[in-house]
Every structure is written in structure tokens, then in C-alpha cells.
Scaffold this motif. Structure first.
Motif, PDB file in Angstrom:
ATOM      1  N   LYS A 321      -6.836 -10.884  -6.977  1.00 57.77           N
ATOM      2  CA  LYS A 321      -5.636 -11.237  -6.206  1.00 57.77           C
ATOM      3  C   LYS A 321      -4.941  -9.981  -5.704  1.00 57.77           C
ATOM      4  CE  LYS A 321      -2.219 -13.896  -4.759  1.00 57.77           C
ATOM      5  NZ  LYS A 321      -2.361 -14.852  -3.638  1.00 57.77           N
ATOM      6  N   ALA A 322      -4.893  -8.943  -6.549  1.00 56.26           N
ATOM      7  CA  ALA A 322      -4.277  -7.682  -6.148  1.00 56.26           C
ATOM      8  C   ALA A 322      -5.022  -7.097  -4.944  1.00 56.26           C
ATOM      9  CB  ALA A 322      -4.278  -6.693  -7.314  1.00 56.26           C
ATOM     10  N   ALA A 323      -6.354  -7.129  -4.990  1.00 59.31           N
ATOM     11  CA  ALA A 323      -7.162  -6.614  -3.881  1.00 59.31           C
ATOM     12  C   ALA A 323      -6.897  -7.394  -2.597  1.00 59.31           C
ATOM     13  CB  ALA A 323      -8.641  -6.667  -4.250  1.00 59.31           C
ATOM     14  N   ALA A 324      -6.762  -8.707  -2.727  1.00 53.60           N
ATOM     15  CA  ALA A 324      -6.468  -9.547  -1.551  1.00 53.60           C
ATOM     16  C   ALA A 324      -5.116  -9.184  -0.940  1.00 53.60           C
ATOM     17  CB  ALA A 324      -6.493 -11.017  -1.953  1.00 53.60           C
ATOM     18  N   LEU A 325      -4.148  -8.878  -1.800  1.00 58.74           N
ATOM     19  CA  LEU A 325      -2.823  -8.478  -1.318  1.00 58.74           C
ATOM     20  C   LEU A 325      -2.881  -7.116  -0.624  1.00 58.74           C
ATOM     21  CD1 LEU A 325      -0.690  -9.660  -4.364  1.00 58.74           C
ATOM     22  CD2 LEU A 325      -0.536 -10.558  -2.033  1.00 58.74           C
ATOM     23  N   PHE A 326      -3.673  -6.202  -1.169  1.00 61.49           N
ATOM     24  CA  PHE A 326      -3.824  -4.896  -0.529  1.00 61.49           C
ATOM     25  C   PHE A 326      -4.510  -5.038   0.826  1.00 61.49           C
ATOM     26  CE2 PHE A 326      -4.046  -2.943  -5.037  1.00 61.49           C
ATOM     27  CZ  PHE A 326      -2.668  -2.836  -5.080  1.00 61.49           C
ATOM     28  N   ASP A 327      -5.497  -5.925   0.895  1.00 61.41           N
ATOM     29  CA  ASP A 327      -6.201  -6.170   2.163  1.00 61.41           C
ATOM     30  C   ASP A 327      -5.224  -6.721   3.203  1.00 61.41           C
ATOM     31  OD1 ASP A 327      -8.475  -6.261   3.812  1.00 61.41           O
ATOM     32  OD2 ASP A 327      -8.753  -8.391   3.398  1.00 61.41           O
ATOM     33  N   GLU A 328      -4.389  -7.666   2.776  1.00 63.84           N
ATOM     34  CA  GLU A 328      -3.381  -8.225   3.688  1.00 63.84           C
ATOM     35  C   GLU A 328      -2.372  -7.168   4.099  1.00 63.84           C
ATOM     36  OE1 GLU A 328      -0.205 -11.962   3.943  1.00 63.84           O
ATOM     37  OE2 GLU A 328      -1.440 -11.701   2.140  1.00 63.84           O
ATOM     38  N   ALA A 329      -2.058  -6.254   3.170  1.00 57.01           N
ATOM     39  CA  ALA A 329      -1.108  -5.177   3.483  1.00 57.01           C
ATOM     40  C   ALA A 329      -1.658  -4.267   4.573  1.00 57.01           C
ATOM     41  CB  ALA A 329      -0.804  -4.366   2.222  1.00 57.01           C
ATOM     42  N   ILE A 330      -2.974  -3.961   4.504  1.00 58.20           N
ATOM     43  CA  ILE A 330      -3.595  -3.121   5.537  1.00 58.20           C
ATOM     44  C   ILE A 330      -3.542  -3.829   6.888  1.00 58.20           C
ATOM     45  CG2 ILE A 330      -5.763  -2.088   6.330  1.00 58.20           C
ATOM     46  CD1 ILE A 330      -6.488  -1.679   3.353  1.00 58.20           C
ATOM     47  N   ASN A 331      -3.886  -5.117   6.895  1.00 60.33           N
ATOM     48  CA  ASN A 331      -3.873  -5.888   8.145  1.00 60.33           C
ATOM     49  C   ASN A 331      -2.464  -5.987   8.731  1.00 60.33           C
ATOM     50  OD1 ASN A 331      -6.632  -6.338   7.957  1.00 60.33           O
ATOM     51  ND2 ASN A 331      -6.383  -8.231   6.788  1.00 60.33           N
ATOM     52  N   THR A 332      -1.482  -6.091   7.840  1.00 55.07           N
ATOM     53  CA  THR A 332      -0.085  -6.162   8.292  1.00 55.07           C
ATOM     54  C   THR A 332       0.381  -4.809   8.807  1.00 55.07           C
ATOM     55  OG1 THR A 332       0.354  -7.865   6.639  1.00 55.07           O
ATOM     56  CG2 THR A 332       2.260  -6.759   7.581  1.00 55.07           C
ATOM     57  N   ALA A 333      -0.019  -3.744   8.104  1.00 53.13           N
ATOM     58  CA  ALA A 333       0.395  -2.392   8.500  1.00 53.13           C
ATOM     59  C   ALA A 333      -0.099  -2.046   9.901  1.00 53.13           C
ATOM     60  CB  ALA A 333      -0.123  -1.382   7.481  1.00 53.13           C
TER      61      ALA A 333
END
Length: 397
Positions: A321-333
Motif C-alpha cells: 500500500k505504501a508503494a502504491a501511495l508513492f506511485d500515486e505521489a509521483i503521478n501527482t507530482a
């Protein structure tokens, strides 16, 4: 070599402090303490040449604590007394500095392993503190009161320290004007940390109730500082061993968080509460993290940073789940318009992914970097984590 370098330092206080630190390293690493004592004696001679009473008091107290750690209690007592005496010599107009110095002395005395001698010294320091004419709203006095409570917890656990925390909270309650919100938040955070170490759960709960109430009084226009206070309080509550009481207190912090109008600040507090819940109730922690994630979707710029923070906390529960959140953070950034802000968000996300040992995600972050500096930061972090994993002894260096 370190001693030779220290002897070249022109500032006496700094030189004495460096020699003191080297002495502790000698004392803890070597079987013989002779060299350590010689260094401390040299540092003490330098300290006695300092003309400013406040500076001298600070370094003498630090040296006293070092002597006590290296089991030379008689010298420690002498230096602690000299430190208190030098503080008493300071002009009354420097009430703020005197209070701050006495706080340091009290903290050092609290580490003294000779209980009876330490309690006598602590009483002397408290007497000196009580003689200082404080201006209204003196947060330095609140910090000193917290130090007294913590010193008693170490030296005399039977002592009722609640009155000291109550006085500190009373001072915090006076810091309600617009300009003092930052100091109030910091004081409440320190008080909360001190309360979390109390061994009487019922007394701790009552004090936490007062601290939460005080945080709620912070001006709504200063949500940032209210957030700082509530985050610190939640973190301190999470250290309590009584799960039921901790859960009830965290719910009160949650009520306070939901009254914060700024979504970024609200998310920061909810995240801190969720982290505290991990030890108490993991299902509730997940609910809070999910609530925080929903709120982050309101703002692109802050969403990336919020997702990173939530992801780092989520690692303790669910690495996927943490990795999924980091992936979403990159896409958002990627959607952030300012390139510096975009690179910073991607950089810290990539570093978080590296800490998670998710090399694919760290590589993805480098590909989204706008600058070479951003790529270098992420790659160096990934290489360092990988090296630590292959060679655990490197972590100690």
C-alpha cells in the motif's frame, strides 16, 4: 588528532565542550578513564577562564554531567554547585537566559546517577528558578517546569510531578495572543512528551485532557501552529501503554483535527493520529489513513507531499500500500506547474521508494525528474540503501 584540533579552537566555551565530548568517547571506549579525566580537567580549566556567568554556567553543568557519567561524583557535585552559583550571579534583567540555563542544569542533574546528591542539587536549582522574576507568558519557565518533572521522574519516581505539569499548562494557556501561537504549540508539544513518560495512567490522562483543551484555544487563524501542537500530542499519546485510555484520548485529538478548516493541516494531524493508532488499533489506523487520502485529493500541489507522508507511515502496516501511495505521489507530482516544487516532490518520493527498497519505483522517479540534481539525489539514495542492505556494517559508519 581530534584533541589537537580542539586545542586550536579560540572560543573557550566551544573548546571546553569539544574536549568534554572527546573525554566521554575516551571514557566509554577505553578500559582506562585516566585520559578521559585529564581531558575533562583541561576542559574545566578552560571553562573557569570564561568571564560571562551564563556561558560559564552552561559549560560547567555539561562538564559536571560528564564527570558523573564517568563516575567521578564528587567533582560533578562541585561543578553543578558552581554552575548554579554562576547562574545566580547573572543580572535579573536577563531573566529569560537565566531560566533557560537553569533548565539545562536541571536536565543535566536529572541524569546524575547519585540519587541523593542529585536531589539536593535539584532543590538548589529549583530555589534559584523560583527567585527569578518572570515576565507574564514566559514559556522558558514552562520548559523549566517540564525539566523539573522529568528530573524527578528519573531521580524520585514517588514524587508527584503533576503540579509541575499543571503550572506549565497554565503558562501555555496564557500564550493565547496572535504572536505567541508558535511558542504555545512548542510548549504543549514538550509538555505532552513529558506526560507520556508518567507511570500513573490516570494522572497522565487527566493532564492530556488539559493539553488538548489548551491546543484547542489556539487562534483559528494560526491553524499551522495548532496542527503542530496536535501532531505532537497525538505522537505522545501513542507512547502510552494503556491502550484503552490512549484510544479515548486520540479520539479527542481527532475531534480537534476535524475542526481545522485547512485541508493540508487537517491531513497532517489525521496522519499523526493514524500513526499513533498503529500500536493500539490497526484497523482504525487504516481508516484514518484512508480518510486522510480522500482529503488530499482536493489540491494537486499538496497532494503529492501528503501522499508521501501517509505512505511513509503506512510502511509499518502494509508495504504494498505504501508503494502504491508513492506511485500515486509521483503521478501527482508530474502535474505540479512549478518545476522546482515538482522536482522536490519527485525527489523525496524517489528517496522514500528507495527506503522501501522498491528499485523500480525509485527508477521511475528519476525518469520524471526535471533536473540532473534531482536524478542524482534519488540515485545516490537508492545506491546507499542498496549498499546498506548488502553490507549492514556500513550503517554504523
Amino acid at each position: 588528532q581530534a584533541i589537537a584540533s580542539a586545542n586550536k579552537i579560540p572560543d573557550r566555551r566551544y573548546k571546553a565542550q569539544v574536549l568534554r565530548n572527546i573525554a566521554l568517547i575516551y571514557g566509554n571506549l577505553m578500559s582506562s578513564k585516566i585520559q578521559a579525566y585529564a581531558l575533562l580537567d583541561a576542559a574545566t580549566n578552560i571553562a573557569n577562564q570564561i568571564t560571562d556567568s551564563g556561558d560559564k554556567a552552561c559549560i560547567l553543568s555539561s562538564l559536571a554531567q560528564a564527570y558523573s557519567e564517568l563516575e567521578k561524583s564528587k567533582t560533578a557535585v562541585i561543578l553543578f554547585n558552581e554552575a548554579i552559583g554562576n547562574t545566580n550571579e547573572m543580572s535579573k534583567e536577563y531573566f529569560s537566559q537565566k531560566t533557560s540555563i537553569l533548565r539545562q542544569i536541571i536536565q543535566d542533574i536529572g541524569k546524575f546517577n547519585q540519587r541523593e546528591k542529585a536531589l539536593i542539587l535539584l532543590n538548589k536549582a529549583i530555589e534559584s528558578l523560583n527567585k527569578i522574576e518572570q515576565k507574564q507568558n514566559s514559556w522558558e519557565k514552562a520548559y523549566a517546569l517540564i525539566a523539573i518533572a522529568q528530573a524527578y521522574e528519573n531521580l524520585n519516581p514517588e514524587k508527584d510531578t503533576v503540579p509541575f505539569f499543571d503550572k506549565a499548562i497554565a503558562i501555555a494557556n496564557q500564550l493565547n495572543n496572535f504572536e505567541r501561537a508558535r511558542e504555545k504549540a512548542r510548549v504543549l508539544g514538550k509538555i505532552a512528551q513529558g506526560i507520556s513518560k508518567l507511570k500513573q495512567p490516570e494522572k497522565a490522562t487527566a493532564l492530556f485532557d488539559k493539553v488538548i483543551a489548551s491546543a484547542n484555544q489556539i487562534n483559528q487563524d494560526k491553524d499551522k501552529h495548532k496542527t503542530t501542537a496536535l501532531r505532537a500530542i497525538a505522537g505522545a499519546i501513542g507512547k502510552l501503554n494503556e491502550m484503552e485510555q490512549a484510544s479515548a484520548l486520540l479520539e479527542k485529538v481527532r475531534v480537534s483535527a476535524n475542526q481545522i478548516p485547512n485541508s493540508d493541516n487537517k491531513v497532517n494531524v489525521l496522519n499523526a493520529i493514524a500513526e499513533a493508532y498503529i500500536k493500539i488499533n490497526q484497523a482504525e489506523a487504516v481508516n484514518l489513513f484512508d480518510e486522510a487520502i480522500i482529503i488530499t485529493k482536493e489540491n494537486f500541489d499538496s497532494k503529492a507531499f501528503a501522499l508521501i507522508e501517509i505512505g511513509e507511515a503506512y510502511e509499518k502496516l502494509n508495504k504494498a500500500k505504501a508503494a502504491a501511495l508513492f506511485d500515486e505521489a509521483i503521478n501527482t507530482a508530474k502535474l505540479i506547474l512549478n518545476t522546482d516544487d515538482k522536482d522536490y516532490a519527485i525527489e523525496i518520493t524517489g528517496e522514500a521508494a528507495a527506503n522501501l527498497k522498491n528499485w523500480g519505483l525509485a527508477l521511475k522517479a528519476t525518469k520524471e525528474c526535471h533536473s540532473e540534481e534531482c536524478k542524482a539525489h534519488v540515485l545516490s539514495k537508492a545506491l546507499r540503501v542498496h549498499a546498506d542492505q548488502k553490507n549492514p556494517e556500513l550503517k554504523k559508519e
